[in-house]
Design a protein around this motif. Structure first.
Motif, PDB file in Angstrom:
ATOM      1  N   ALA A   1      27.797   8.162  87.509  1.00 52.84           N
ATOM      2  CA  ALA A   1      27.067   9.336  87.031  1.00 52.84           C
ATOM      3  C   ALA A   1      26.775   9.220  85.545  1.00 52.84           C
ATOM      4  CB  ALA A   1      27.882  10.595  87.309  1.00 52.84           C
ATOM      5  N   GLY A   2      25.709   9.868  85.123  1.00 58.04           N
ATOM      6  CA  GLY A   2      25.351   9.889  83.721  1.00 58.04           C
ATOM      7  C   GLY A   2      23.954   9.353  83.482  1.00 58.04           C
ATOM      8  N   CYS A   3      23.660   9.105  82.215  1.00 56.58           N
ATOM      9  CA  CYS A   3      22.362   8.559  81.818  1.00 56.58           C
ATOM     10  C   CYS A   3      22.639   7.466  80.799  1.00 56.58           C
ATOM     11  CB  CYS A   3      21.495   9.662  81.215  1.00 56.58           C
ATOM     12  SG  CYS A   3      19.830   9.129  80.772  1.00 56.58           S
ATOM     13  N   PHE A   4      22.359   6.230  81.170  1.00 55.16           N
ATOM     14  CA  PHE A   4      22.796   5.111  80.340  1.00 55.16           C
ATOM     15  C   PHE A   4      21.920   3.885  80.564  1.00 55.16           C
ATOM     16  CE2 PHE A   4      25.231   5.534  84.278  1.00 55.16           C
ATOM     17  CZ  PHE A   4      24.952   4.328  84.915  1.00 55.16           C
ATOM     18  N   HIS A   5      22.031   2.964  79.625  1.00 51.47           N
ATOM     19  CA  HIS A   5      21.500   1.617  79.820  1.00 51.47           C
ATOM     20  C   HIS A   5      22.602   0.759  80.437  1.00 51.47           C
ATOM     21  CE1 HIS A   5      18.703   2.902  76.553  1.00 51.47           C
ATOM     22  NE2 HIS A   5      17.847   2.160  77.225  1.00 51.47           N
ATOM     23  N   LEU A   6      22.226  -0.050  81.396  1.00 57.25           N
ATOM     24  CA  LEU A   6      23.147  -1.024  81.977  1.00 57.25           C
ATOM     25  C   LEU A   6      22.679  -2.407  81.548  1.00 57.25           C
ATOM     26  CD1 LEU A   6      24.500  -1.175  85.615  1.00 57.25           C
ATOM     27  CD2 LEU A   6      23.556  -3.212  84.520  1.00 57.25           C
TER      28      LEU A   6
ATOM     29  N   SER B   1      14.507   8.126  84.865  1.00 58.72           N
ATOM     30  CA  SER B   1      13.660   9.045  84.104  1.00 58.72           C
ATOM     31  C   SER B   1      13.027   8.398  82.875  1.00 58.72           C
ATOM     32  CB  SER B   1      14.482  10.248  83.637  1.00 58.72           C
ATOM     33  OG  SER B   1      15.409   9.854  82.647  1.00 58.72           O
ATOM     34  N   THR B   2      13.526   7.234  82.469  1.00 53.37           N
ATOM     35  CA  THR B   2      13.158   6.543  81.225  1.00 53.37           C
ATOM     36  C   THR B   2      13.700   7.260  79.993  1.00 53.37           C
ATOM     37  OG1 THR B   2      10.975   7.527  80.723  1.00 53.37           O
ATOM     38  CG2 THR B   2      11.030   5.680  82.290  1.00 53.37           C
ATOM     39  N   ALA B   3      14.574   8.257  80.168  1.00 50.97           N
ATOM     40  CA  ALA B   3      15.280   8.788  79.003  1.00 50.97           C
ATOM     41  C   ALA B   3      16.024   7.639  78.335  1.00 50.97           C
ATOM     42  CB  ALA B   3      16.248   9.887  79.422  1.00 50.97           C
ATOM     43  N   ARG B   4      16.443   6.669  79.148  1.00 53.33           N
ATOM     44  CA  ARG B   4      16.911   5.373  78.660  1.00 53.33           C
ATOM     45  C   ARG B   4      15.917   4.341  79.190  1.00 53.33           C
ATOM     46  NH1 ARG B   4      21.026   7.010  75.156  1.00 53.33           N
ATOM     47  NH2 ARG B   4      22.302   8.564  76.210  1.00 53.33           N
ATOM     48  N   GLN B   5      15.240   3.646  78.296  1.00 50.85           N
ATOM     49  CA  GLN B   5      14.179   2.723  78.694  1.00 50.85           C
ATOM     50  C   GLN B   5      14.435   1.339  78.112  1.00 50.85           C
ATOM     51  OE1 GLN B   5      12.227   1.649  80.727  1.00 50.85           O
ATOM     52  NE2 GLN B   5      10.208   2.588  80.496  1.00 50.85           N
ATOM     53  N   ILE B   6      13.864   0.326  78.762  1.00 50.14           N
ATOM     54  CA  ILE B   6      13.938  -1.049  78.285  1.00 50.14           C
ATOM     55  C   ILE B   6      12.521  -1.562  78.036  1.00 50.14           C
ATOM     56  CG2 ILE B   6      14.505  -3.439  78.886  1.00 50.14           C
ATOM     57  CD1 ILE B   6      16.967  -1.916  78.198  1.00 50.14           C
ATOM     58  N   PHE B   7      12.306  -2.147  76.847  1.00 48.19           N
ATOM     59  CA  PHE B   7      11.047  -2.782  76.493  1.00 48.19           C
ATOM     60  C   PHE B   7      11.306  -4.277  76.291  1.00 48.19           C
ATOM     61  CE2 PHE B   7      11.063   1.556  74.843  1.00 48.19           C
ATOM     62  CZ  PHE B   7       9.907   2.075  75.381  1.00 48.19           C
ATOM     63  N   HIS B   8      10.263  -5.084  76.429  1.00 45.85           N
ATOM     64  CA  HIS B   8      10.466  -6.510  76.229  1.00 45.85           C
ATOM     65  C   HIS B   8       9.202  -7.167  75.680  1.00 45.85           C
ATOM     66  CE1 HIS B   8       8.358  -7.627  80.081  1.00 45.85           C
ATOM     67  NE2 HIS B   8       8.781  -6.424  80.427  1.00 45.85           N
ATOM     68  N   THR B   9       9.410  -8.310  75.024  1.00 46.84           N
ATOM     69  CA  THR B   9       8.317  -9.082  74.444  1.00 46.84           C
ATOM     70  C   THR B   9       8.728 -10.544  74.390  1.00 46.84           C
ATOM     71  OG1 THR B   9       6.766  -9.168  72.584  1.00 46.84           O
ATOM     72  CG2 THR B   9       9.084  -8.882  72.037  1.00 46.84           C
ATOM     73  N   SER B  10       7.793 -11.385  74.024  1.00 43.05           N
ATOM     74  CA  SER B  10       8.078 -12.812  73.903  1.00 43.05           C
ATOM     75  C   SER B  10       8.243 -13.170  72.431  1.00 43.05           C
ATOM     76  CB  SER B  10       6.938 -13.633  74.511  1.00 43.05           C
ATOM     77  OG  SER B  10       7.169 -15.014  74.344  1.00 43.05           O
TER      78      SER B  10
ATOM     79  N   VAL C   1      10.594 -17.185  74.337  1.00 39.78           N
ATOM     80  CA  VAL C   1      11.556 -16.618  75.282  1.00 39.78           C
ATOM     81  C   VAL C   1      11.392 -15.105  75.301  1.00 39.78           C
ATOM     82  CG1 VAL C   1      13.203 -18.490  74.875  1.00 39.78           C
ATOM     83  CG2 VAL C   1      13.440 -16.325  73.623  1.00 39.78           C
ATOM     84  N   THR C   2      11.792 -14.478  76.404  1.00 43.10           N
ATOM     85  CA  THR C   2      11.684 -13.029  76.525  1.00 43.10           C
ATOM     86  C   THR C   2      12.916 -12.365  75.935  1.00 43.10           C
ATOM     87  OG1 THR C   2      10.333 -13.215  78.518  1.00 43.10           O
ATOM     88  CG2 THR C   2      11.424 -11.106  78.122  1.00 43.10           C
ATOM     89  N   VAL C   3      12.663 -11.392  75.083  1.00 42.10           N
ATOM     90  CA  VAL C   3      13.721 -10.612  74.437  1.00 42.10           C
ATOM     91  C   VAL C   3      13.497  -9.146  74.775  1.00 42.10           C
ATOM     92  CG1 VAL C   3      14.692  -9.909  72.216  1.00 42.10           C
ATOM     93  CG2 VAL C   3      13.974 -12.277  72.567  1.00 42.10           C
ATOM     94  N   ALA C   4      14.577  -8.417  75.063  1.00 32.96           N
ATOM     95  CA  ALA C   4      14.475  -7.012  75.450  1.00 32.96           C
ATOM     96  C   ALA C   4      15.146  -6.119  74.417  1.00 32.96           C
ATOM     97  CB  ALA C   4      15.108  -6.805  76.822  1.00 32.96           C
ATOM     98  N   ALA C   5      14.798  -4.830  74.463  1.00 37.69           N
ATOM     99  CA  ALA C   5      15.397  -3.854  73.546  1.00 37.69           C
ATOM    100  C   ALA C   5      15.206  -2.456  74.115  1.00 37.69           C
ATOM    101  CB  ALA C   5      14.776  -3.953  72.154  1.00 37.69           C
ATOM    102  N   ASN C   6      15.985  -1.513  73.620  1.00 39.78           N
ATOM    103  CA  ASN C   6      15.815  -0.131  74.065  1.00 39.78           C
ATOM    104  C   ASN C   6      14.799   0.617  73.221  1.00 39.78           C
ATOM    105  OD1 ASN C   6      17.515   0.038  71.733  1.00 39.78           O
ATOM    106  ND2 ASN C   6      18.201   2.056  72.388  1.00 39.78           N
ATOM    107  N   ARG C   7      14.390   0.023  72.099  1.00 40.49           N
ATOM    108  CA  ARG C   7      13.401   0.637  71.237  1.00 40.49           C
ATOM    109  C   ARG C   7      12.391  -0.406  70.787  1.00 40.49           C
ATOM    110  NH1 ARG C   7      15.270   4.955  68.249  1.00 40.49           N
ATOM    111  NH2 ARG C   7      13.160   5.027  67.416  1.00 40.49           N
TER     112      ARG C   7
END
Length: 601
Positions: A90-95, A110-119, A123-129
């Motif tokens: 339960a909850g709202c989190f990034h895993l 809901s994307t209240a916690r979202q993941i974005f990514h770029t090259s 290589v592909t790198v991800a972030a929450n912002r």
């Protein structure tokens, strides 16, 4: 909270070294020793587990412990084994996990916690912002997505999840991002909506448990929690749920300018029924006006905010909550959408059992004052989603007609001040998206509309948390949590509407915990007067934005027509939503770092 997720690839060391020092306050490593999860977050916002070569971190609000997480991780052999954890906690989190050198990164439904990514460096790198990724590479604006952000009622699915930066993508709804050791990445779906087959009597208990554990996921991180107490059913219910837990509760509400607003009286009674809580009331002398700062200069680079009229109020709430020791502040976003009984609901019950649903259809038609034509459009099968999306592109500049807006979503509309070039850019973007034959969020129209609204409210919550971050306050919306959303979707469609009753699922779940005077009301408040007064008193700021408009410079809006709307003696109610979108986009463009608004793709 900001973090970057790196693949188990030699380039990870190079990318890590390019991050500013403030982004490296916390650094976790792959089993190989390479940097994996890098960023800045409060100590109480992360739960970490390790088992052999595997690592798992939950960032946000989660109802679990390190011991429970470690026990689960010990059974994990590949990324799909983590589905169970994602679906149960339960909850709202990034895993974020690293299993055998393969990374899984995901946010909330809901994307209240979202993941974005770029090259970056191939290589592909991800972030929450996106702001974190902007530290690592040059970004260029996607004009078509900037134009899409001007639409009233938000861009339709799936265009609402696209980034306004060409080099950045967001992880799609109900998917997680897999980062491979060779630097490649792919998105994998991990969640599907449940079947709506539970009668309300059986579903109420599950919804109650989901909501209680959602609130507990926030209160378990601190001895004090904040909450809105507007007098509405949603936020008021959360206050009473929180009051049953062992913590100090601080509530806040904004008093309406309209003396006839019924929610002020309900809020007053609720405050009296919560004597152990600390209550804060912002009246006309202490509350910020709506549109008090449309010309603010401190918005982040992620994208145009989904709101601007109440931005100053959100800053006030975060500042006040921080001064009272609150680090997590709850709001009632999402409850209205989980109880929606509009055109998509009528369509869903009609498709399942037209004869059996006639009584409910007649009641909804009377309540919403639909014509016979509108009702017939609502009950007949909707076209394929791609067909509907293409049709919307053809009707973007039609005069809003709230009675005839029947379809998968509220029909998007262009603001009357958009240029011909801007309108064509939006239209072609929607037509191109329709040609890819996007699938709806659920084959059941009512569920699609609920989930789309959940995503939009998640974006609001994410933006609010970005505002609150400067005060170390996170805005939380328990109704948007994955488990709560699932419990609401599982309710039998025919039970979601009861004539003369509002939100029967919520009432059935919380009757007894929440006083009857909250649930038995027959009125609903609004802030229309606050909106008009705020607009009137802040027109000078809006006109200045019009005269120095970045959107005009981009060729997206017509200065003369926008000036005319702002100068109208009697504002057109149909322009309230598009005005909010335009001002939010304009304010955001003004906040971009120097020179970045010239880097157009």
């Amino acid at each position: 909270m900001e973090f970057v997720v790196l693949p188990d690839h030699p380039v990870a060391d190079e990318v890590f070294s390019r991050l500013p020092a403030e982004y490296r306050k916390n650094t976790l490593h792959h089993h190989s020793g390479r940097p994996w999860l890098v960023g800045r977050w409060p100590a109480d916002a992360a739960i970490c587990a390790q088992s052999g070569p595997s690592r798992l971190v939950l960032l946000g609000s989660a109802r679990t412990t390190e011991q429970e997480l470690s026990a689960h991780l010990a059974k994990v052999r590949d990324l799909r084994d983590l589905d169970r954890a994602a679906q149960r906690i339960a909850g709202c989190f990034h895993l974020v996990a690293s299993v055998g050198g393969v990374v899984r990164a995901q946010g909330s439904l809901s994307t209240a916690r979202q993941i974005f990514h770029t090259s970056i460096a191939s290589v592909t790198v991800a972030a929450n912002r996106i702001s974190a990724l902007a530290e690592l590479r040059r970004l260029t604006l996607a004009e078509e997505q900037v134009a899409m952000s001007l639409l009233a009622y938000a861009p339709p699915w799936p265009l609402n999840e696209r980034s306004v930066w060409r080099e950045v993508d967001s992880v799609s709804f109900a998917h997680y991002l897999r980062l491979n050791p060779d630097g490649t990445a792919e998105a994998t779906r991990w969640w599907t909506p449940p079947e709506p087959d539970l009668p309300i009597a059986a579903a109420a208990g599950g919804f109650r448990e989901a909501l209680f554990t959602a609130v507990a996921a926030r209160s378990g991180m601190s001895s004090v929690i904040g909450a809105d107490l507007s007098g509405g059913m949603d936020s008021t219910s959360l206050c009473f749920v929180a009051a049953e837990q062992d913590l100090r509760l601080v509530t806040i509400r904004r008093q309406s300018m309209d003396p006839a607003n019924p929610e002020d009286a309900i809020a007053g009674r609720a405050m009296a029924a919560l004597p152990d809580a600390e209550h804060i009331v912002l009246d006309q002398g202490t509350a910020s006006l709506f549109y008090d700062s449309p010309d603010r200069d401190d918005l982040d680079v992620d994208g145009p905010p989904p709101f601007i009229a109440t931005m100053s109020h959100m800053v006030d709430v975060a500042r006040i909550m921080a001064s009272h020791g609150v680090s997590r502040h709850m709001q009632g976003h999402g409850s209205d959408e989980l109880a929606a009984t509009g055109a998509t609901y009528v369509n869903a019950i009609a498709q399942r059992d037209l004869i059996g649903s006639l009584r409910s259809i007649r009641a909804i038609r009377a309540m919403r004052r639909w014509s016979i034509g509108t009702t017939l459009r609502a009950v007949r099968p909707f076209p394929d989603y791609s067909v509907w999306l293409h049709r919307c592109a053809d009707e973007l500049d039609a005069r809003p007609n709230f009675e005839s807006q029947v379809g998968w979503e509220p029909t998007p509309r262009l603001p009357p001040w958009i240029t011909r070039e801007g309108a064509e850019l939006v239209r072609e973007t929607m037509r191109t998206a329709a040609k890819t034959h996007p699938q709806p969020l659920s084959p059941i129209p009512a569920h699609h509309e609920m989930l789309r609204s959940v995503v939009l409210n998640g974006a609001i919550t994410r933006c609010a948390s970005a505002v609150g971050a400067r005060f170390d306050v996170s805005f939380e919306a328990p109704f948007l949590d994955d488990r709560v959303v699932e419990a609401a979707l599982a309710v039998r469609l025919s039970d979601r509407y009861v004539t003369g009753r509002t939100k029967p699922v919520l009432v059935a779940a919380l009757r007894g915990t929440v006083p009857g005077f909250v649930f038995d009301r027959t009125t609903k408040g609004h802030f229309t007067l606050d909106t008009y007064v705020g607009r009137k008193r802040n027109l000078a700021k809006m006109r200045e934005m019009c005269e120095e408009s970045r959107l005009v410079a981009l060729g997206l809006i017509d200065r003369g027509r926008f000036r005319q709307v702002l100068s109208a003696i009697m504002p057109d109610a149909a322009n309230i939503n598009p005005l909010e979108s335009t001002l939010a986009c304009e304010a955001w463009l003004r906040c971009l770092p120097p020179g970045i608004d010239q880097r157009l793709g």
